[in-house]
Design an enzyme around this catalytic site. Structure first.
Site, PDB file in Angstrom:
ATOM      1  N   GLU A   1       0.799  -1.232   0.000  1.00  0.00           N
ATOM      2  CA  GLU A   1       0.000   0.000   0.000  1.00  0.00           C
ATOM      3  C   GLU A   1       0.836   1.290   0.000  1.00  0.00           C
ATOM      4  O   GLU A   1       0.465   2.270   0.638  1.00  0.00           O
ATOM      5  CB  GLU A   1      -0.952   0.013   1.212  1.00  0.00           C
TER       6      GLU A   1
HETATM    7  C1  TNX Z   1      -4.431  -4.077   4.675  1.00  0.00           C
HETATM    8  S1  TNX Z   1      -2.786  -6.470   4.419  1.00  0.00           S
HETATM    9  C2  TNX Z   1      -3.181  -3.823   5.179  1.00  0.00           C
HETATM   10  C3  TNX Z   1      -3.034  -3.339   6.558  1.00  0.00           C
HETATM   11  C4  TNX Z   1      -4.361  -3.195   7.245  1.00  0.00           C
HETATM   12  C5  TNX Z   1      -5.252  -4.333   6.868  1.00  0.00           C
HETATM   13  C6  TNX Z   1      -6.560  -4.352   7.581  1.00  0.00           C
HETATM   14  C7  TNX Z   1      -1.704  -5.390   4.253  1.00  0.00           C
HETATM   15  C8  TNX Z   1      -0.429  -5.853   3.782  1.00  0.00           C
HETATM   16  N1  TNX Z   1      -2.015  -4.120   4.535  1.00  0.00           N
HETATM   17  O1  TNX Z   1      -2.334  -2.130   6.577  1.00  0.00           O
HETATM   18  O2  TNX Z   1      -4.142  -3.177   8.609  1.00  0.00           O
HETATM   19  O3  TNX Z   1      -5.492  -4.292   5.484  1.00  0.00           O
HETATM   20  O4  TNX Z   1      -7.261  -5.539   7.335  1.00  0.00           O
END
Ligand code: TNX
Length: 594
Positions: free
Chosen positions: A380
Site C-alpha cells: 500500500e
Molecule cells: C491491509 S494487508 C493492510 C493493513 C491493514 C489491513 C486491515 C496489508 C499488507 N495491509 O495495513 O491493517 O489491510 O485488514
C-alpha cells in the site's frame, strides 16, 4: 449478539519451567461439583489428591476420554489400540536423552499443575522401565529406525513418533523441535482438565496406539500487528504459547506503521520515544526496548517459534516521519496519526538519508533477531509508484542481503528484481495475480495469507463486535476450507513455503480481544499448515475442534463460540478455585470462556 468476555485477571505466558510443589500456604477446598480442588502448594495436599484420584480410578476403568485421532492439527498417521490405554499413576518419571532435556522440563511444567504429580526429569539415554514417559532425540529417527518404531518414515526436522502402550508413553524425534511437537500432541490426548493451573481430581488416561506425524509446510505462522495498538511483552509471550500449542513455528511482528514505531533503534532514538508514543484511537502506545525484544525472541525460540520482524517500507511510515522529518519528502514532520486510513505516508525514496536510516534499522534488527528473515513490508505505498517503488525495494532487498538475512515482503514487491531466497507474502482476495506468478517463476517462494481466508482481523459474522469486513466475513469454515497448494493461479505447489494468519489490530485493543479473533480460527490455519491434504475434512475438523473449547476454557483463553462448531454443552469449568500460584506468571484459572 456475541460479547467479548471479561479479561482474565492474570494472563501472563506459560513459564518454561514451572517448579513442582511450591511452598505457599495451602488453600484446600471442595467445589460445588464435589471435586477436591487443591493448589500444588503442599506435598501432603498433592498426595491426598493423588490417592483420591487413584481410588476413584480403581472403581471403574472407562476408556480414555480423548480418542487418539482427536488432535489439532490432524496428525499424518494415527493407529489406535484400544487395549493399550495408559493411565498416569503419579509415580512416573520423565526419562529423556540429553538433547531433549528442555522439552522434558516443558512437559513436566505442563502436566504438574493440574495433575499434582511430581514428574521428576531424569536425563538418560537408556530405555525406560514400565510406567515411564520416555522422550528420545535420536538421529536414527530420520529415517525412523528404533525397534518397534521401525517403519522407514523420515520424521525430518519437525516430525515425531508417539507411542502409548500399557507400559507408558514414548516420544521419539530427530530434533528437540520434533519432540516438542510430540509433547503438544500428548497434551491434547489428556483430558481437558490438564489445562487447569491448579490440581484437579481426574483420571489421567491416554488413548493407546501410535501417531507418526510431521508437517506439510516448513513455514507455519501468525502475525501480530503491535503498531496499530501496542501490546506489552507478556501479551506477546502468551500469543507465542498459543502458536506453539498448535505447532505453528513463526511469529511475524508488524513492528512499525503510521500509528506507531514499536522497536528501539539505538542510533535513531526518537523512532521509539516519539514515534512509539501513540496508537489508533489516541492511547499511549509504547515500544519494545532491545531487551524486551530479546526476551520475546528467546521465549519464542524456547518454543521453536522463529520471530519474523517487519519494518513496513516505504509506506506506512507516518510514525517514523513524526520522529525524523528529514525522511519525509517535504522534510516537514506530519502530525502523529491515530486513525485507520492507509497509503498516505512514505519515506523519500530519492534521498540518501532514507537509505542510511533503512540500513541502520535493518542492521540493528538483524543483530537482535536469531531467525533468518527480515520482512520489509512494501504494501500500500500508493504514493511511491513505478520505477521509484521497484528501485526502492531493490535497494532495500540489497540492504537485507548485506545483513545476511533473507527478505520477506508483502506480494506488492513482486515486480522488483529477484534476490536470493526472497519470499512474498500473498494477501490477495482473489487467486490470480500475474505479477506474483512471474516473481515465482523468477525464483520467489510464497507464504499464503489470503485476505478472505486467513485474515484474523475479519469479522466472523455481521454481528462480531470488533474487526473488519473488507475481505469478507471469515467464519471457521471459511478459515479452514482452502488449499495453500493450489490457491494462487500459476504458482506451483513447490513454491509454497507455508501459511500465515495475520491479525491486524486497528480494532483490537486487549489480549482477550486478540484471543477472541484467534480462537477458533488460528487452529484452522494451523491445520492447513501442518496436516497432509489427505486429512482435510471440515466435518471431522469441527468435531475435533469442539473438544478444544473446554481446554481453552480451562486455560483461561477467550474464544468465539462459533455456531458451526459442536461445542460440548457445558464448559469444563466446575473444578475451578481461586488461583493459588500468585508468585508465578501463568494463564489465569478463573476466567470464563466466551
Ligand atoms: C491491509 S494487508 C493492510 C493493513 C491493514 C489491513 C486491515 C496489508 C499488507 N495491509 O495495513 O491493517 O489491510 O485488514
Amino acid at each position: 449478539m456475541p460479547t467479548i468476555p471479561a479479561t482474565p485477571s492474570e494472563t501472563g505466558p506459560e513459564p518454561l519451567d514451572r517448579p513442582g510443589p511450591a511452598a505457599s500456604p495451602p488453600a484446600v477446598g471442595s467445589t460445588s461439583a464435589g471435586e477436591i480442588a487443591l493448589p500444588d502448594a503442599q506435598p501432603a495436599a498433592a498426595d491426598l489428591a493423588r490417592a483420591a484420584a487413584t481410588a476413584a480410578g480403581n472403581l471403574i476403568a472407562p476408556p480414555a476420554p480423548v480418542r487418539l485421532g482427536d488432535v489439532v492439527p490432524a496428525p499424518e498417521r494415527v493407529t489406535p489400540d484400544a487395549a493399550a490405554d495408559f493411565t498416569l499413576t503419579g509415580d512416573e518419571a520423565i526419562r529423556v536423552s540429553p538433547a531433549g532435556r528442555a522439552v522434558a522440563e516443558q512437559l513436566a511444567a505442563l502436566l504438574r499443575p493440574a495433575t499434582g504429580h511430581p514428574l521428576p526429569v531424569t536425563e538418560t539415554a537408556a530405555p525406560g522401565p514400565a510406567g515411564a514417559l520416555t522422550l528420545t532425540v535420536s538421529d536414527a529417527a530420520r529415517p525412523l529406525d528404533t525397534g518397534a518404531a521401525t517403519d522407514g518414515t523420515d520424521l525430518g526436522d519437525e516430525g515425531y513418533r508417539l507411542d502409548v502402550t500399557t507400559d507408558g508413553v514414548r516420544i521419539t524425534a530427530a530434533t528437540p523441535a520434533g519432540l516438542f511437537y510430540g509433547v503438544q500432541t500428548l497434551r491434547q490426548l489428556l483430558p481437558a482438565a490438564v489445562e487447569h493451573r491448579t490440581p484437579v481430581t481426574e483420571r489421567w488416561t491416554l488413548p493407546g496406539g501410535s501417531i507418526v506425524d510431521r508437517p506439510r509446510y516448513p513455514y507455519r505462522g501468525a502475525m501480530l500487528d503491535v503498531a496499530r495498538h501496542f501490546f506489552a511483552v507478556p501479551d506477546v509471550l502468551r500469543v507465542i504459547d498459543h502458536l506453539a500449542r498448535y505447532k505453528l513455528n513463526h511469529l511475524h511482528l508488524h513492528l512499525t506503521d503510521d500509528q506507531g514505531w514499536r522497536i528501539a533503534v539505538p542510533g535513531w532514538p526518537r523512532l521509539a520515544t516519539l514515534g512509539g508514543a501513540g496508537e489508533v484511537g489516541g492511547g499511549p502506545g509504547g515500544h519494545y526496548t532491545t531487551d524486551d525484544y530479546r526476551r520475546i525472541v528467546r521465549y519464542a525460540a524456547d518454543r521453536h517459534v522463529t520471530v519474523v520482524p517487519e519494518i513496513d517500507l516505504p509506506g506506512h511510515t507516518n510514525a517514523a516521519l513524526v520522529a525524523y522529518p528529514e525522511l519525509a519528502p517535504d522534510r516537514v514532520a506530519p502530525p502523529p496519526y491515530t486513525g485507520t486510513e492507509v497509503g498516505f505516508s512514505y519515506v523519500d525514496p530519492a534521498s540518501e538519508r532514507t537509505y542510511d536510516f533503512v540500513a541502520d534499522v535493518l542492521a540493528e534488527l538483524a543483530a537482535l533477531t536469531p531467525g533468518p528473515w527480515l520482512h520489509i513490508g512494501g504494501d500500500e505505498a500508493f504514493k511511491v509508484k513505478g520505477a521509484a517503488y521497484t528501485g526502492f525495494v531493490e535497494r532495500v532487498q540489497a540492504i537485507v542481503a548485506a545483513t545476511g538475512k533473507t527478505v520477506v515482503g508483502w506480494h506488492q514487491i513482486a515486480p522488483a528484481a529477484h534476490t536470493d531466497g526472497r519470499v512474498l507474502q500473498w494477501w490477495g482476495t482473489g487467486g490470480d495475480d500475474p505479477a506474483t506468478a512471474e516473481a515465482v517463476r523468477r525464483g520467489a517462494r510464497l507464504v499464503l495469507s489470503p485476505g478472505n481466508h486467513a485474515y484474523l482481523d475479519m469479522k466472523y459474522a455481521p454481528d462480531t463486535p470488533i474487526g473488519h469486513d473488507w475481505a469478507g466475513l471469515i467464519d471457521v469454515r471459511r478459515a479452514y476450507d482452502w488449499d495453500p497448494a493450489t490457491h494462487v493461479t500459476d504458482v506451483p505447489p513447490e513454491a509454497v513455503l507455508g501459511v500465515e494468519a495475520p491479525l491486524w489490530t486497528e480494532s483490537v485493543t486487549s489480549l482477550p480481544e486478540i484471543e477472541f479473533m484467534l480462537f477458533p480460527r488460528l487452529p484452522a490455519v494451523a491445520e492447513l499448515g501442518w496436516s497432509p491434504r489427505s486429512t482435510h475434512d471440515w466435518s471431522g475438523f469441527r468435531e475435533r475442534l469442539a473438544g478444544h473449547g473446554p481446554r481453552w476454557a480451562a486455560a483461561g483463553i477467550t474464544f468465539h463460540r462459533a455456531p458451526e462448531v459442536p461445542w460440548p454443552a457445558e464448559p469444563d469449568t466446575p473444578h475451578l478455585t481461586t488461583p493459588t500460584i500468585p508468585t508465578q506468571p501463568g494463564p489465569d484459572t478463573a476466567a470464563q470462556p466466551a
